[in-house]
Design a protein around this motif. Structure first.
Motif, PDB file in Angstrom:
ATOM      1  N   ALA A  51       0.859  -1.182   0.000  1.00  0.00           N
ATOM      2  CA  ALA A  51       0.000   0.000   0.000  1.00  0.00           C
ATOM      3  C   ALA A  51       0.892   1.228   0.000  1.00  0.00           C
ATOM      4  O   ALA A  51       1.644   1.448   0.953  1.00  0.00           O
ATOM      5  N   LEU A  52       0.836   2.000  -1.090  1.00  0.00           N
ATOM      6  CA  LEU A  52       1.538   3.275  -1.175  1.00  0.00           C
ATOM      7  C   LEU A  52       0.531   4.352  -0.800  1.00  0.00           C
ATOM      8  O   LEU A  52      -0.510   4.490  -1.453  1.00  0.00           O
ATOM      9  N   VAL A  53       0.832   5.116   0.255  1.00  0.00           N
ATOM     10  CA  VAL A  53      -0.124   6.054   0.821  1.00  0.00           C
ATOM     11  C   VAL A  53       0.505   7.433   0.905  1.00  0.00           C
ATOM     12  O   VAL A  53       1.618   7.580   1.442  1.00  0.00           O
ATOM     13  N   SER A  54      -0.202   8.425   0.398  1.00  0.00           N
ATOM     14  CA  SER A  54       0.258   9.812   0.519  1.00  0.00           C
ATOM     15  C   SER A  54       0.494  10.135   1.994  1.00  0.00           C
ATOM     16  O   SER A  54      -0.169   9.605   2.894  1.00  0.00           O
ATOM     17  N   SER A  55       1.415  11.041   2.241  1.00  0.00           N
ATOM     18  CA  SER A  55       1.760  11.402   3.617  1.00  0.00           C
ATOM     19  C   SER A  55       0.720  12.303   4.278  1.00  0.00           C
ATOM     20  O   SER A  55       0.817  12.573   5.487  1.00  0.00           O
ATOM     21  N   ALA A  56      -0.292  12.770   3.560  1.00  0.00           N
ATOM     22  CA  ALA A  56      -1.319  13.618   4.151  1.00  0.00           C
ATOM     23  C   ALA A  56      -2.096  12.865   5.230  1.00  0.00           C
ATOM     24  O   ALA A  56      -2.303  11.652   5.124  1.00  0.00           O
ATOM     25  N   GLN A  57      -2.554  13.593   6.226  1.00  0.00           N
ATOM     26  CA  GLN A  57      -3.306  12.999   7.334  1.00  0.00           C
ATOM     27  C   GLN A  57      -4.533  12.244   6.839  1.00  0.00           C
ATOM     28  O   GLN A  57      -4.806  11.127   7.269  1.00  0.00           O
ATOM     29  N   ARG A  58      -5.281  12.815   5.901  1.00  0.00           N
ATOM     30  CA  ARG A  58      -6.522  12.190   5.458  1.00  0.00           C
ATOM     31  C   ARG A  58      -6.293  10.891   4.695  1.00  0.00           C
ATOM     32  O   ARG A  58      -7.105   9.974   4.774  1.00  0.00           O
ATOM     33  N   THR A  59      -5.187  10.778   3.961  1.00  0.00           N
ATOM     34  CA  THR A  59      -4.911   9.526   3.260  1.00  0.00           C
ATOM     35  C   THR A  59      -4.413   8.468   4.237  1.00  0.00           C
ATOM     36  O   THR A  59      -4.778   7.298   4.119  1.00  0.00           O
ATOM     37  N   ARG A  60      -3.600   8.889   5.200  1.00  0.00           N
ATOM     38  CA  ARG A  60      -3.124   7.924   6.203  1.00  0.00           C
ATOM     39  C   ARG A  60      -4.289   7.394   7.034  1.00  0.00           C
ATOM     40  O   ARG A  60      -4.367   6.196   7.308  1.00  0.00           O
ATOM     41  N   GLU A  61      -5.224   8.272   7.413  1.00  0.00           N
ATOM     42  CA  GLU A  61      -6.403   7.833   8.165  1.00  0.00           C
ATOM     43  C   GLU A  61      -7.296   6.937   7.315  1.00  0.00           C
ATOM     44  O   GLU A  61      -7.868   5.962   7.820  1.00  0.00           O
TER      45      GLU A  61
END
Length: 169
Positions: A51-61
């Protein structure tokens, strides 16, 4: 070898005052929707390797919440370069994935994630929601593609859309 690519736009976020865009959290609906995305993925028996996830809070959540619904979710790889990334930048991230990965999830933002989905679509699919994917990639929207060949060979028009949905909780 066939590979599976899942492109997910983060769930609905809040817009609190004095919070930088990068730190915006999910709102209540976003948390419900992210959990529903996880159940939707689980219902399709998708076993994710990476899973490649943007570092933004909303993508991590979004990822953390949906991962709670999966049988064996991978540890997310948090990527600064996926934040505010265009389609070409996201495509470069996908092309950098190891060939031993058979199922990849990318959690990012619009317009990049929606544009990437439209860009790689080979237009051979009869998925009824394909038009919606091209014109309105909403929060929690999820496109699943079959990719043939290695990740490094993924080019525009080289993936077949399997399904597209916008799960809501």
């Amino acid at each position: 070898m066939s590979r599976t690519l899942v492109l997910l736009r983060h769930a609905k976020s809040s817009w609190p005052d004095d919070v930088p865009d990068h730190e915006r959290p999910l709102n209540k609906r976003g948390k419900r929707d992210a959990a529903e995305v996880g159940r939707w993925l689980r219902g399709r028996d998708l076993e994710l390797d990476v899973a490649l996830v943007s570092s933004a809070q909303r993508t991590r959540e979004t990822y953390q919440t949906l991962a709670g619904e999966l049988k064996s979710p991978p540890e997310p790889q948090i990527r600064d370069e996926a934040y505010a990334a265009g389609a070409g930048d996201l495509l470069d991230l996908v092309r950098g994935v190891s060939d031993d990965v058979s199922a990849l999830l990318v959690v990012a933002h619009n317009p990049g994630i929606g544009t990437l989905a439209s860009l790689i679509d080979d237009e051979t699919s009869d998925v009824p929601e394909r038009f919606q994917m091209r014109v309105d990639y909403r929060t929690s929207a999820c496109a699943v593609f079959d990719v043939y060949g290695s990740w490094t060979e993924l080019d525009p028009g080289r993936a077949r859309l399997v399904t597209f949905a916008t799960p809501r909780g």
